[in-house]
Design an enzyme around this catalytic site. Structure first.
Site, short mmCIF file in Angstrom:
data_model
loop_
_atom_site.label_atom_id
_atom_site.label_comp_id
_atom_site.label_asym_id
_atom_site.label_seq_id
_atom_site.Cartn_x
_atom_site.Cartn_y
_atom_site.Cartn_z
N GLU A 43 0.85 -1.18 0.00
CA GLU A 43 0.00 0.00 0.00
C GLU A 43 0.89 1.24 0.00
OE1 GLU A 43 -3.81 1.52 2.65
OE2 GLU A 43 -2.11 0.61 3.68
N LYS A 113 -10.18 0.30 -1.80
CA LYS A 113 -10.25 -0.08 -0.39
C LYS A 113 -11.57 0.36 0.25
CE LYS A 113 -7.43 0.58 3.83
NZ LYS A 113 -6.26 1.33 4.33
N CYS A 156 -4.61 -3.66 3.44
CA CYS A 156 -4.23 -3.24 4.79
C CYS A 156 -5.31 -3.44 5.85
CB CYS A 156 -3.76 -1.78 4.77
SG CYS A 156 -2.78 -1.32 6.23
#
Length: 272
Positions: A43, A113, A156
Site C-alpha cells: 500500500e 479499499k 491493509c
C-alpha cells in the site's frame, strides 16, 4: 498447475514519487531475477506523505502508477500487484486503489479499499483515513490467472474484517493479497497473527507486501512483509529492511490442507 514463487515486496516509501518508483522497480527486478512470477507492492508504494500533498498529486500519481505497473509487468514478465495508490474521487478525496496487472500489461483486477483506518492510538498518533479517502463500494474481486490460480485482493486495514476474506474464499481464492502500510505500534502485536488467522480460517496462501521504517514526520511502519501458507506457517519474512519475502505457492499443498481441514465445507451459514 505447478508451484511458483510469489514475492511480497517491502519498501520505505516517502513523499518523493521518483525515489519511490525507482525503489519499487529495483525490488521488482530482484524478485524477478530470483524467479518470482507473482509480485506484490505494498500500500502507498508510490507516495507516503501528508494528505494535502497526496490530494494535490493524485491526478499525476493515478496515471503514473497505472502506467508503471503495466511497464514493470511487461518488462520483467511478472504478474504484478500495485497494492494501493491514490486516484481522484470526490473533491478533496481520493480512492485508495489496488490494481493487478498481467505479464502482457493487461489489467486483471481493480479494487478500491472499503475499510478506512480511523483510529486514535496510545502512542499519540491519530489516523483519519476517511477525512481524505473515499471508500470503495464494491467487494474485492477474485481473478483466475492462468498458471497462478485464483487471486483475491484486499488492502491493509481490511485484514481486521474476516468476513471480507470469507467472501474471497467462497469465491474460490487460492491466494489472498494483503498489501499494507501497517503502523509500527499495531504491527508489533497484530500484523502477523491477523495474517496467519486469515490464512488458517480460509485455508489459503497469504501474500502480504509491507511498508517499513520511517516515512515522514512521525509516520513509521512495522515492516515484516510475509508469505504464509494455508496451514498458517510463515514461509518468508522480509524483516525490517527494504527487500522482499519470497516463497513458493504450491497448489498441491493447498489441496492437501483443505482435504485435511475441510472447514470451508463445514460452514453452516443458514444458522447465522
Amino acid at each position: 498447475m505447478g508451484s511458483f514463487l510469489a514475492a511480497a515486496v517491502q519498501l520505505t516509501s516517502t513523499p518523493d514519487p521518483d525515489a519511490n518508483f525507482a525503489s519499487a522497480e529495483e525490488q521488482i527486478e530482484l524478485a524477478a531475477r530470483r524467479g518470482a512470477e507473482l509480485v506484490g507492492l505494498p500500500e502507498n508504494f508510490a507516495f507516503m506523505g501528508e494528505d494535502e500533498q497526496r490530494l494535490e498529486l493524485a491526478p499525476f500519481l493515478a496515471e503514473r502508477c497505472s502506467s508503471f505497473l503495466v511497464t514493470m509487468a511487461r518488462r520483467y514478465q511478472v504478474t504484478l500487484l500495485g497494492g494501493g495508490f491514490p486516484v481522484p474521487a470526490e473533491p478533496g478525496q481520493t480512492f485508495n486503489r489496488a490494481e493487478l496487472v498481467g505479464t502482457e500489461g493487461q489489467l486483471l483486477a481493480r479494487y478500491d479499499k472499503i475499510h478506512l483506518f480511523d483510529v486514535d492510538l496510545p502512542d499519540g498518533n491519530t489516523y483519519r483515513e476517511s477525512a481524505t479517502v473515499q471508500p470503495g463500494d464494491h467487494l474485492p474481486p477474485v481473478v483466475d490467472v492462468p498458471g497462478l490460480g485464483r487471486i483475491g485482493l484486499s488492502i491493509c486495514y481490511d485484514v481486521r474484517f474476516p468476513e471480507l476474506y470469507r467472501h474471497l474464499a467462497q469465491a474460490g481464492a487460492d491466494v489472498l493479497f494483503v498489501p499494507a502500510a501497517f503502523t509500527a505500534f499495531t504491527g508489533k502485536d497484530h500484523w502477523q497473527v491477523l495474517l496467519q488467522a486469515r490464512a488458517i480460517e480460509n485455508t489459503a496462501y497469504v501474500v502480504a507486501p509491507a511498508q517499513t521504517g520511517q516515512h515522514y514526520g512521525r509516520r513509521q511502519s512495522h515492516g515484516h512483509a510475509l508469505v504464509i501458507d494455508p496451514w498458517g506457517t510463515v514461509l518468508a519474512d522480509a524483516g525490517v529492511s527494504v527487500s522482499a519475502a519470497i516463497a513458493p505457492i504450491d497448489p498441491g499443498h493447498a489441496q492437501r490442507v483443505r482435504a485435511q481441514m475441510p472447514s470451508l465445507r463445514h460452514r453452516r451459514p443458514a444458522l447465522f
